[in-house]
Write a protein that holds these residues in place. Sequence first.
Motif, PDB file in Angstrom:
ATOM      1  N   HIS A   3      -1.244  36.534  27.551  1.00  0.00           N
ATOM      2  CA  HIS A   3      -1.100  37.099  26.217  1.00  0.00           C
ATOM      3  C   HIS A   3      -2.154  38.178  26.051  1.00  0.00           C
ATOM      4  O   HIS A   3      -3.299  37.983  26.417  1.00  0.00           O
ATOM      5  CB  HIS A   3      -1.312  36.016  25.137  1.00  0.00           C
ATOM      6  N   TRP A   4      -1.771  39.284  25.513  1.00  0.00           N
ATOM      7  CA  TRP A   4      -2.747  40.324  25.245  1.00  0.00           C
ATOM      8  C   TRP A   4      -2.576  40.790  23.820  1.00  0.00           C
ATOM      9  O   TRP A   4      -1.493  40.750  23.257  1.00  0.00           O
ATOM     10  CB  TRP A   4      -2.648  41.473  26.252  1.00  0.00           C
ATOM     11  N   TYR A   5      -3.670  41.224  23.293  1.00  0.00           N
ATOM     12  CA  TYR A   5      -3.699  41.649  21.898  1.00  0.00           C
ATOM     13  C   TYR A   5      -3.425  43.143  21.821  1.00  0.00           C
ATOM     14  O   TYR A   5      -4.028  43.942  22.538  1.00  0.00           O
ATOM     15  CB  TYR A   5      -5.076  41.333  21.282  1.00  0.00           C
ATOM     16  N   GLU A   6      -2.516  43.544  20.965  1.00  0.00           N
ATOM     17  CA  GLU A   6      -2.234  44.953  20.729  1.00  0.00           C
ATOM     18  C   GLU A   6      -2.704  45.288  19.318  1.00  0.00           C
ATOM     19  O   GLU A   6      -2.161  44.775  18.337  1.00  0.00           O
ATOM     20  CB  GLU A   6      -0.734  45.241  20.870  1.00  0.00           C
ATOM     21  N   SER A   7      -3.719  46.146  19.249  1.00  0.00           N
ATOM     22  CA  SER A   7      -4.248  46.520  17.933  1.00  0.00           C
ATOM     23  C   SER A   7      -3.222  47.385  17.196  1.00  0.00           C
ATOM     24  O   SER A   7      -2.257  47.888  17.793  1.00  0.00           O
ATOM     25  CB  SER A   7      -5.559  47.286  18.073  1.00  0.00           C
ATOM     26  N   ALA A   8      -3.455  47.573  15.913  1.00  0.00           N
ATOM     27  CA  ALA A   8      -2.556  48.405  15.118  1.00  0.00           C
ATOM     28  C   ALA A   8      -2.513  49.835  15.663  1.00  0.00           C
ATOM     29  O   ALA A   8      -1.444  50.458  15.715  1.00  0.00           O
ATOM     30  CB  ALA A   8      -2.997  48.408  13.655  1.00  0.00           C
ATOM     31  N   ILE A   9      -3.633  50.341  16.100  1.00  0.00           N
ATOM     32  CA  ILE A   9      -3.695  51.698  16.666  1.00  0.00           C
ATOM     33  C   ILE A   9      -2.930  51.746  17.978  1.00  0.00           C
ATOM     34  O   ILE A   9      -2.139  52.667  18.213  1.00  0.00           O
ATOM     35  CB  ILE A   9      -5.163  52.145  16.878  1.00  0.00           C
ATOM     36  N   ASP A  10      -3.159  50.744  18.851  1.00  0.00           N
ATOM     37  CA  ASP A  10      -2.429  50.697  20.114  1.00  0.00           C
ATOM     38  C   ASP A  10      -0.923  50.644  19.874  1.00  0.00           C
ATOM     39  O   ASP A  10      -0.140  51.309  20.556  1.00  0.00           O
ATOM     40  CB  ASP A  10      -2.864  49.487  20.945  1.00  0.00           C
ATOM     41  N   ARG A  11      -0.503  49.871  18.878  1.00  0.00           N
ATOM     42  CA  ARG A  11       0.920  49.758  18.557  1.00  0.00           C
ATOM     43  C   ARG A  11       1.472  51.101  18.085  1.00  0.00           C
ATOM     44  O   ARG A  11       2.539  51.538  18.517  1.00  0.00           O
ATOM     45  CB  ARG A  11       1.148  48.691  17.475  1.00  0.00           C
ATOM     46  N   GLN A  12       0.725  51.797  17.209  1.00  0.00           N
ATOM     47  CA  GLN A  12       1.179  53.096  16.714  1.00  0.00           C
ATOM     48  C   GLN A  12       1.297  54.106  17.848  1.00  0.00           C
ATOM     49  O   GLN A  12       2.256  54.881  17.913  1.00  0.00           O
ATOM     50  CB  GLN A  12       0.235  53.615  15.634  1.00  0.00           C
ATOM     51  N   LEU A  13       0.333  54.080  18.760  1.00  0.00           N
ATOM     52  CA  LEU A  13       0.380  54.993  19.904  1.00  0.00           C
ATOM     53  C   LEU A  13       1.568  54.665  20.807  1.00  0.00           C
ATOM     54  O   LEU A  13       2.291  55.560  21.253  1.00  0.00           O
ATOM     55  CB  LEU A  13      -0.926  54.939  20.698  1.00  0.00           C
ATOM     56  N   ARG A  14       1.775  53.379  21.100  1.00  0.00           N
ATOM     57  CA  ARG A  14       2.903  52.958  21.938  1.00  0.00           C
ATOM     58  C   ARG A  14       4.218  53.387  21.309  1.00  0.00           C
ATOM     59  O   ARG A  14       5.083  53.964  21.970  1.00  0.00           O
ATOM     60  CB  ARG A  14       2.874  51.443  22.161  1.00  0.00           C
ATOM     61  N   GLU A  15       4.381  53.144  20.020  1.00  0.00           N
ATOM     62  CA  GLU A  15       5.631  53.500  19.340  1.00  0.00           C
ATOM     63  C   GLU A  15       5.847  55.014  19.321  1.00  0.00           C
ATOM     64  O   GLU A  15       6.976  55.493  19.515  1.00  0.00           O
ATOM     65  CB  GLU A  15       5.641  52.931  17.917  1.00  0.00           C
ATOM     66  N   ALA A  16       4.799  55.777  19.101  1.00  0.00           N
ATOM     67  CA  ALA A  16       4.920  57.238  19.113  1.00  0.00           C
ATOM     68  C   ALA A  16       5.304  57.717  20.513  1.00  0.00           C
ATOM     69  O   ALA A  16       6.137  58.623  20.658  1.00  0.00           O
ATOM     70  CB  ALA A  16       3.612  57.879  18.660  1.00  0.00           C
ATOM     71  N   ARG A  17       4.697  57.129  21.539  1.00  0.00           N
ATOM     72  CA  ARG A  17       5.028  57.474  22.924  1.00  0.00           C
ATOM     73  C   ARG A  17       6.503  57.159  23.205  1.00  0.00           C
ATOM     74  O   ARG A  17       7.215  57.962  23.789  1.00  0.00           O
ATOM     75  CB  ARG A  17       4.095  56.716  23.876  1.00  0.00           C
ATOM     76  N   GLU A  18       6.956  55.987  22.741  1.00  0.00           N
ATOM     77  CA  GLU A  18       8.352  55.591  22.935  1.00  0.00           C
ATOM     78  C   GLU A  18       9.311  56.528  22.202  1.00  0.00           C
ATOM     79  O   GLU A  18      10.432  56.766  22.666  1.00  0.00           O
ATOM     80  CB  GLU A  18       8.563  54.145  22.483  1.00  0.00           C
ATOM     81  N   ARG A  19       8.913  57.063  21.068  1.00  0.00           N
ATOM     82  CA  ARG A  19       9.748  58.010  20.316  1.00  0.00           C
ATOM     83  C   ARG A  19       9.702  59.418  20.933  1.00  0.00           C
ATOM     84  O   ARG A  19      10.410  60.305  20.499  1.00  0.00           O
ATOM     85  CB  ARG A  19       9.282  58.097  18.855  1.00  0.00           C
ATOM     86  N   GLY A  20       8.823  59.622  21.902  1.00  0.00           N
ATOM     87  CA  GLY A  20       8.730  60.923  22.560  1.00  0.00           C
ATOM     88  C   GLY A  20       7.846  61.918  21.844  1.00  0.00           C
ATOM     89  O   GLY A  20       7.906  63.126  22.123  1.00  0.00           O
ATOM     90  N   GLU A  21       7.004  61.453  20.926  1.00  0.00           N
ATOM     91  CA  GLU A  21       6.176  62.374  20.151  1.00  0.00           C
ATOM     92  C   GLU A  21       5.078  63.051  20.969  1.00  0.00           C
ATOM     93  O   GLU A  21       4.491  64.021  20.520  1.00  0.00           O
ATOM     94  CB  GLU A  21       5.586  61.650  18.938  1.00  0.00           C
ATOM     95  N   PHE A  22       4.810  62.517  22.162  1.00  0.00           N
ATOM     96  CA  PHE A  22       3.796  63.133  23.019  1.00  0.00           C
ATOM     97  C   PHE A  22       4.420  63.964  24.133  1.00  0.00           C
ATOM     98  O   PHE A  22       3.720  64.528  24.957  1.00  0.00           O
ATOM     99  CB  PHE A  22       2.872  62.062  23.620  1.00  0.00           C
ATOM    100  N   ASP A  23       5.750  64.051  24.161  1.00  0.00           N
ATOM    101  CA  ASP A  23       6.435  64.839  25.178  1.00  0.00           C
ATOM    102  C   ASP A  23       6.296  66.326  24.857  1.00  0.00           C
ATOM    103  O   ASP A  23       6.304  66.736  23.702  1.00  0.00           O
ATOM    104  CB  ASP A  23       7.924  64.487  25.227  1.00  0.00           C
ATOM    105  N   ASN A  24       6.147  67.116  25.882  1.00  0.00           N
ATOM    106  CA  ASN A  24       6.122  68.579  25.757  1.00  0.00           C
ATOM    107  C   ASN A  24       5.009  69.101  24.855  1.00  0.00           C
ATOM    108  O   ASN A  24       5.182  70.106  24.159  1.00  0.00           O
ATOM    109  CB  ASN A  24       7.478  69.093  25.254  1.00  0.00           C
ATOM    110  N   LEU A  25       3.867  68.455  24.854  1.00  0.00           N
ATOM    111  CA  LEU A  25       2.730  68.974  24.102  1.00  0.00           C
ATOM    112  C   LEU A  25       2.159  70.192  24.817  1.00  0.00           C
ATOM    113  O   LEU A  25       2.204  70.283  26.049  1.00  0.00           O
ATOM    114  CB  LEU A  25       1.640  67.906  23.958  1.00  0.00           C
ATOM    115  N   GLU A  26       1.622  71.115  24.050  1.00  0.00           N
ATOM    116  CA  GLU A  26       0.996  72.298  24.640  1.00  0.00           C
ATOM    117  C   GLU A  26      -0.139  71.860  25.554  1.00  0.00           C
ATOM    118  O   GLU A  26      -0.974  71.038  25.187  1.00  0.00           O
ATOM    119  CB  GLU A  26       0.446  73.197  23.529  1.00  0.00           C
TER     120      GLU A  26
END
Length: 128
Positions: A3-26
């Motif tokens: 079991h590992w703990y996912e902080s609220a920040i880690d969760r937000q980053l994971r979800e943003a990554r899954e939505r592709g918000e970090f794709d094609n950044l300058e």
Amino acid sequence: MVHWYESAIDRQLREARERGEFDNLEGTGKPLRGHGREYEEDWWVKDWLQREGATSGVIPPTLALRRDVDDLEAKVDRLRTEREVRDHVAELNERIRKANVGLMDGPPVVLPPRDADQVVAAWRERKA
């Protein structure tokens, strides 16, 4: 079972990554700016000025104060009377006081106040 703990920040980053918000950044896949260059002690000041869009004539007040302290002799040499020299030193010392207690914008500075009598004596010697 692990079991590992996912902080609220880690969760937000994971979800943003899954939505592709970090794709094609300058800059993706490119080296960091300045990578491989020699280290400069004041790199962060130059970087801050560049990010803030400051032109070469605009610097934060605390850095302008440092420059004014460095240029004190040249500045007072253009003054005509002892009163003007003393007034200039008093104004400079007030700015130094404000900077030392954090009442000025810009990088922190710790500067000693200037002794008006010493500045006046040196000014007189240079005038002679």
